[in-house]
Design a protein around this motif. Sequence first.
Motif, PDB file in Angstrom:
ATOM      1  N   TYR A   1       1.048   7.351   3.076  1.00 33.55           N
ATOM      2  CA  TYR A   1       2.234   7.919   3.701  1.00 33.55           C
ATOM      3  C   TYR A   1       1.999   8.392   5.133  1.00 33.55           C
ATOM      4  N   GLU A   2       0.742   8.604   5.503  1.00 33.38           N
ATOM      5  CA  GLU A   2       0.450   8.973   6.888  1.00 33.38           C
ATOM      6  C   GLU A   2       0.921   7.875   7.846  1.00 33.38           C
TER       7      GLU A   2
ATOM      8  N   LYS B   1      -7.429   8.792   0.670  1.00 31.54           N
ATOM      9  CA  LYS B   1      -7.926   7.861   1.697  1.00 31.54           C
ATOM     10  C   LYS B   1      -8.460   8.588   2.937  1.00 31.54           C
TER      11      LYS B   1
ATOM     12  N   ASN C   1       0.809  -1.226   0.000  1.00 29.81           N
ATOM     13  CA  ASN C   1       0.000   0.000   0.000  1.00 29.81           C
ATOM     14  C   ASN C   1       0.834   1.264   0.000  1.00 29.81           C
TER      15      ASN C   1
HETATM   16  N1  LIG Z   1      -4.352  10.117   2.429  1.00 26.64           N
HETATM   17  C1  LIG Z   1      -3.645   9.434   1.519  1.00 26.64           C
HETATM   18  N2  LIG Z   1      -4.271   8.929   0.445  1.00 26.64           N
HETATM   19  C2  LIG Z   1      -3.578   8.226  -0.488  1.00 26.64           C
HETATM   20  C3  LIG Z   1      -2.166   8.074  -0.377  1.00 26.64           C
HETATM   21  C4  LIG Z   1      -1.525   8.624   0.772  1.00 26.64           C
HETATM   22  O1  LIG Z   1      -0.299   8.526   0.963  1.00 26.64           O
HETATM   23  N3  LIG Z   1      -2.299   9.293   1.692  1.00 26.64           N
HETATM   24  N4  LIG Z   1      -1.463   7.406  -1.369  1.00 26.64           N
HETATM   25  C5  LIG Z   1      -2.093   7.356  -2.710  1.00 26.64           C
HETATM   26  C6  LIG Z   1      -1.400   6.477  -3.652  1.00 26.64           C
HETATM   27  S1  LIG Z   1       0.082   7.033  -4.272  1.00 26.64           S
HETATM   28  C7  LIG Z   1      -1.935   5.303  -4.102  1.00 26.64           C
HETATM   29  S2  LIG Z   1      -1.187   4.390  -5.336  1.00 26.64           S
HETATM   30  C8  LIG Z   1      -3.204   4.780  -3.521  1.00 26.64           C
HETATM   31  C9  LIG Z   1      -2.976   3.364  -3.016  1.00 26.64           C
HETATM   32  O2  LIG Z   1      -4.182   2.789  -2.564  1.00 26.64           O
HETATM   33  P1  LIG Z   1      -4.181   1.279  -2.014  1.00 26.64           P
HETATM   34  O3  LIG Z   1      -3.061   1.175  -0.999  1.00 26.64           O
HETATM   35  O4  LIG Z   1      -5.519   1.067  -1.419  1.00 26.64           O
HETATM   36  O5  LIG Z   1      -3.937   0.392  -3.202  1.00 26.64           O
HETATM   37  O6  LIG Z   1      -3.677   5.566  -2.426  1.00 26.64           O
HETATM   38  C10 LIG Z   1      -3.579   6.970  -2.635  1.00 26.64           C
HETATM   39  N5  LIG Z   1      -4.236   7.687  -1.553  1.00 26.64           N
END
Ligand SMILES: Nc1nc2c(c(=O)[nH]1)N[C@H]1C(S)=C(S)[C@@H](COP(=O)(O)O)O[C@H]1N2
Length: 325
Positions: free
Chosen positions: A83-84, A243, A80
């Motif tokens: 980064y948090e 997310k 996954n």
């Molecule tokens: N809040 C948040 N959302 C995020 C991220 C993040 O670091 N923080 N990473 C993004 C990235 S780079 C990707 S590729 C996807 C990965 O989702 P998954 O781990 O459910 O496949 O989440 C995205 N959403």
Amino acid sequence: MLIKKPAEISSSEITPAHIYHERRRFLRDAIAAGIIGAVPGLTPAEAAVLPSSGKLAGVRKGSVTIVDKVTSYKDVTTYNNFYEFGTDKSDPASNARGFRTRPWTIAVEGACRRPAVYQLEDFVRPYALEERIYRMRCVEAWSMVIPWVGFPLAEVLKRAEPTSRAKFVEFTTLHDPEQMPGQRPGLLGTGLDWPYVEGLRLDEAMHPLTILAVGVFGEVLPNQNGAPLRLVVPWKYGFKGIKSIVRIRLVERQPLSSWMQAALHEYGFYANVNPRVDHPRWSQARERRIGEDGLFSAKRETLMFNGYAEQVASLYTGMDLRKYY
Ligand SMILES: Nc1nc2c(c(=O)[nH]1)N[C@H]1C(S)=C(S)[C@@H](COP(=O)(O)O)O[C@H]1N2
Ligand SMILES: [Mo]
């Protein structure tokens, strides 16, 4: 910039939806108060409040529209980016284990007639949950095929009744350095400012492929995948899929996303999957399908708009996609 005018929302669409939701709210409250029994016609999502873990009830099977093999549960939930919770692929699965997703509130605000702050369960309740198996492509040149469970973002936006000033939608992740070690100053050096912010043009946000996901593999979203609620936009690079959302704001101007702020030349606002526009540091022409393609095997070709061109290319008619990357 050439911007397609967001689809006009006619008042004839607004009023019935509004009455519909009021009626649903009344029925739900009446059931909860024991005034009336279960009402036929209520969607499964209304019958059961979103649980905090385990199987989701009454998920409508979406028609499988892609031939690709679904990525394993293990890969989807242990490889996954979040980064948090750390920058290694395995960090989110271990560091987000104790993340609290209840109680959870979501604010819908900005240029709309019906702004509101919802408890998660109330936010989700009006919508029928549906499975959508989507091809997902990370900007890092790997991909997965993920069976999300969610509902169209368009339904949430229609419920908010955007005004004519609304041209974009801005999304924000929870800001809670106590729970999210990556948000503590200087700890990880990701170059990102917190909280994580993303954005879509209103017509992209209203597109039927754009969903808010609450689950995966028929179950509540694991924390590392963005519980309790995350965005999924399958024709864009994964970083658009913000997310653990706490705020959805209708805005007049193009939002400044976290990745644009960190490195604008590498991560543009549109972030459409485009094999012809390379990342400044690597090619985007090919990708590695997690769980199928070895690190050194021939990678598969990346498709324009991640294979969703037929559905979404018209959103970008007349735009130079090298300029608006
Ligand atoms: N809040 C948040 N959302 C995020 C991220 C993040 O670091 N923080 N990473 C993004 C990235 S780079 C990707 S590729 C996807 C990965 O989702 P998954 O781990 O459910 O496949 O989440 C995205 N959403
Ligand atoms: Mo990503």
